[in-house]
Enzyme design. Structure first.
Site, PDB file in Angstrom:
ATOM      1  N   GLU A  89       0.756  -1.055  -0.105  1.00  0.00           N
ATOM      2  CA  GLU A  89      -0.121   0.049   0.057  1.00  0.00           C
ATOM      3  C   GLU A  89       0.794   1.186  -0.109  1.00  0.00           C
ATOM      4  O   GLU A  89       1.355   1.493   1.031  1.00  0.00           O
ATOM      5  CB  GLU A  89      -0.850  -0.022   1.376  1.00  0.00           C
ATOM      6  CG  GLU A  89      -1.751   1.012   1.198  1.00  0.00           C
ATOM      7  CD  GLU A  89      -2.712   1.243   2.563  1.00  0.00           C
ATOM      8  OE1 GLU A  89      -3.424   2.645   2.531  1.00  0.00           O
ATOM      9  OE2 GLU A  89      -2.703   0.420   3.144  1.00  0.00           O
TER      10      GLU A  89
ATOM     11  N   LYS B  86      -9.569 -15.350  15.391  1.00  0.00           N
ATOM     12  CA  LYS B  86      -9.457 -15.034  14.298  1.00  0.00           C
ATOM     13  C   LYS B  86     -10.658 -14.625  13.530  1.00  0.00           C
ATOM     14  O   LYS B  86     -11.124 -14.570  12.528  1.00  0.00           O
ATOM     15  CB  LYS B  86      -8.868 -16.002  13.021  1.00  0.00           C
ATOM     16  CG  LYS B  86      -7.611 -16.399  13.494  1.00  0.00           C
ATOM     17  CD  LYS B  86      -6.948 -17.758  12.609  1.00  0.00           C
ATOM     18  CE  LYS B  86      -5.664 -17.923  13.136  1.00  0.00           C
ATOM     19  NZ  LYS B  86      -5.156 -19.322  12.663  1.00  0.00           N
TER      20      LYS B  86
ATOM     21  N   ASP C  27       0.986 -14.604  12.516  1.00  0.00           N
ATOM     22  CA  ASP C  27      -0.306 -15.026  11.837  1.00  0.00           C
ATOM     23  C   ASP C  27      -1.093 -13.744  11.146  1.00  0.00           C
ATOM     24  O   ASP C  27      -1.711 -13.231  12.157  1.00  0.00           O
ATOM     25  CB  ASP C  27      -1.018 -15.921  12.667  1.00  0.00           C
ATOM     26  CG  ASP C  27      -1.990 -16.799  11.785  1.00  0.00           C
ATOM     27  OD1 ASP C  27      -2.431 -16.433  10.705  1.00  0.00           O
ATOM     28  OD2 ASP C  27      -2.487 -17.841  12.377  1.00  0.00           O
TER      29      ASP C  27
ATOM     30  N   HIS D 291      -2.011  10.261  -1.216  1.00  0.00           N
ATOM     31  CA  HIS D 291      -2.331   9.130  -1.833  1.00  0.00           C
ATOM     32  C   HIS D 291      -1.826   9.117  -3.303  1.00  0.00           C
ATOM     33  O   HIS D 291      -1.454   8.452  -4.090  1.00  0.00           O
ATOM     34  CB  HIS D 291      -3.570   8.450  -1.631  1.00  0.00           C
ATOM     35  CG  HIS D 291      -3.662   7.812  -0.391  1.00  0.00           C
ATOM     36  ND1 HIS D 291      -3.670   6.604  -0.308  1.00  0.00           N
ATOM     37  CD2 HIS D 291      -3.895   8.102   0.858  1.00  0.00           C
ATOM     38  CE1 HIS D 291      -3.688   5.994   0.932  1.00  0.00           C
ATOM     39  NE2 HIS D 291      -4.050   7.162   1.676  1.00  0.00           N
TER      40      HIS D 291
END
Length: 401
Positions: free
Chosen positions: A97, A226, A301, A396
């Site tokens: 990104e 999760k 993870d 951006h």
């Protein structure tokens, strides 16, 4: 190679069995060649990796064909005053990104100029919640009563499976005939899911044999692993950390190009009111961005980013400025096991001074959690500043979006 490819084609050799006959690198090469022939898609870039794969093929990834490379940028240095993380740190951020690393870097600059982030660990415990079926509500109550009155025996059973984990708490929840027993463990420097799963199985079998409860599932989703869940936000899971910094009016104007009142209003209306209106479980600007980048770089993870995103960002008035803080109730991290042993991720952990087990045990994982919390604070500061100054779109456009 042709013999192996022909056997794979015939089905007399399975893709997953190549490592039984070949070194990991060669097995990956043949597996990749087979997939290339079957699909007509070249995988030479996937096959161009530098990490040693013997351990990876055994512990991290089945049917290995190569590796995906994600760019890693550096933000910082950032000054941190924690119980475990003390000093100045460069942050390795793995991301695709554009603008993210630059944004975190600006936040690091603001924090360091302000004297550094203060950060603390408030809770430390990895959870697993076995699910039992009772015959009725009376039986359900009996199961709960047994758990509450036999915690020492349950702890002894669970801890018999590990030399590191310690059972630190048990919470029971009931829904009709379903009984959820949420077991919480101190897992030292490991993130600990494998450890607590094995330990919870032993504890669950004891509970079932002593109460007549039927063990339905070793994980009943009250862990909660999760998935976004209010229980993790309220009770915490993994490491619970908070980081804060006092910013003066002058620093806010100079670095963030806005003022304290606007910064506070953007946080209130966006992170708090906006999140509440949306029914979000996270009250922050983009905590997941920074957590994901550090998790990937440091062998954590990535699926646990969803838990890390349950962060709350606050901006409180203070004499001469504002006090900005982030609280992360659920940050499952570790410095041993899992992806932390992969060579590239090991280098990033060494960069932060947290590779391997700490002395005392648990100190490295807590240090990593403090660093991540401070990095999230940097990211939140920078994005709030960009929004306050109406600079978000400009940044951006300039940095690759």
């Amino acid at each position: 190679m042709e013999d192996y490819l022909e056997r794979l084609k015939r089905g007399s050799l399975k893709l997953y069995a190549l490592e039984e006959e070949l070194p990991a690198d060669e097995a990956a090469r043949i597996r990749r060649a087979y997939i290339e022939r079957e699909t007509g898609i070249g995988l030479s870039t996937v096959g161009a990796y530098t990490i040693p794969v013997d351990r990876v093929a055994k512990k991290n990834c089945e049917n290995l064909i190569g590796a995906i490379q994600i760019p890693v940028g550096i933000a910082g240095p950032i000054a941190i005053h924690g119980e475990y993380a003390k000093g100045s740190f460069f942050l390795p951020l793995a991301t695709t990104e554009g603008a993210l690393v630059a944004s975190v870097n600006r936040g690091c600059s603001a924090i360091t100029r302000a004297g550094g982030a203060e950060v603390r660990i408030f809770r430390d415990g990895m959870t697993r919640a076995p699910l039992f079926a009772a015959t009725g509500v009376v039986h359900a109550r009996a199961i709960v009563d047994y758990v509450h009155s036999h915690q020492d025996e349950i702890a002894a059973a669970a801890e018999s499976t590990t030399s590191h984990g310690k059972l630190t708490g048990i919470t029971c929840s009931v829904a009709g005939t379903s009984v959820f027993v949420r077991l919480e463990f101190d897992t030292k420097d490991a993130m600990g899911m494998n450890m607590v799963t094995i330990a919870s199985e032993k504890a669950a079998k004891l509970i079932a044999s002593e109460t007549g409860a039927h063990l339905i599932a070793l994980s009943g989703n009250v862990c909660t692993d999760k998935k976004p869940a209010a229980i993790n936000m309220v009770m915490g899971r993994g490491r619970t950390a908070a980081a804060g910094v006092l910013l003066t009016d002058e620093l806010i104007r100079h670095v963030l190009k806005t003022d304290a009142a606007t910064l506070a209003e953007v946080n209130l209306r966006k992170n708090l009111v906006g999140s509440a209106r949306a029914g979000s479980l996270g009250y922050n600007a983009h905590a997941a961005n920074i957590i994901a980048a550090l998790f990937i770089a440091c062998g954590q993870d990535p699926a646990h980013v969803v838990e890390g995103s349950l962060a709350v960002t606050t901006v409180d008035p203070a004499p001469g400025g504002v006090y900005v803080s982030v609280t992360l109730p659920s940050l499952p991290v570790g410095t041993v096991g899992g992806g932390t042993g992969i060579a590239t991720q090991q280098e990033c952990l060494r960069l932060l001074g947290v590779a391997g087990g700490g002395d005392p045990p648990g100190s490295h994982a807590r240090k990593l959690a403090e660093i991540i919390a401070s990095a999230v604070l940097a990211g939140e500061l920078s994005l709030l500043g960009a929004l306050s100054a109406q600079h978000l779109a400009r940044a951006h456009k300039a940095l690759g979006r």
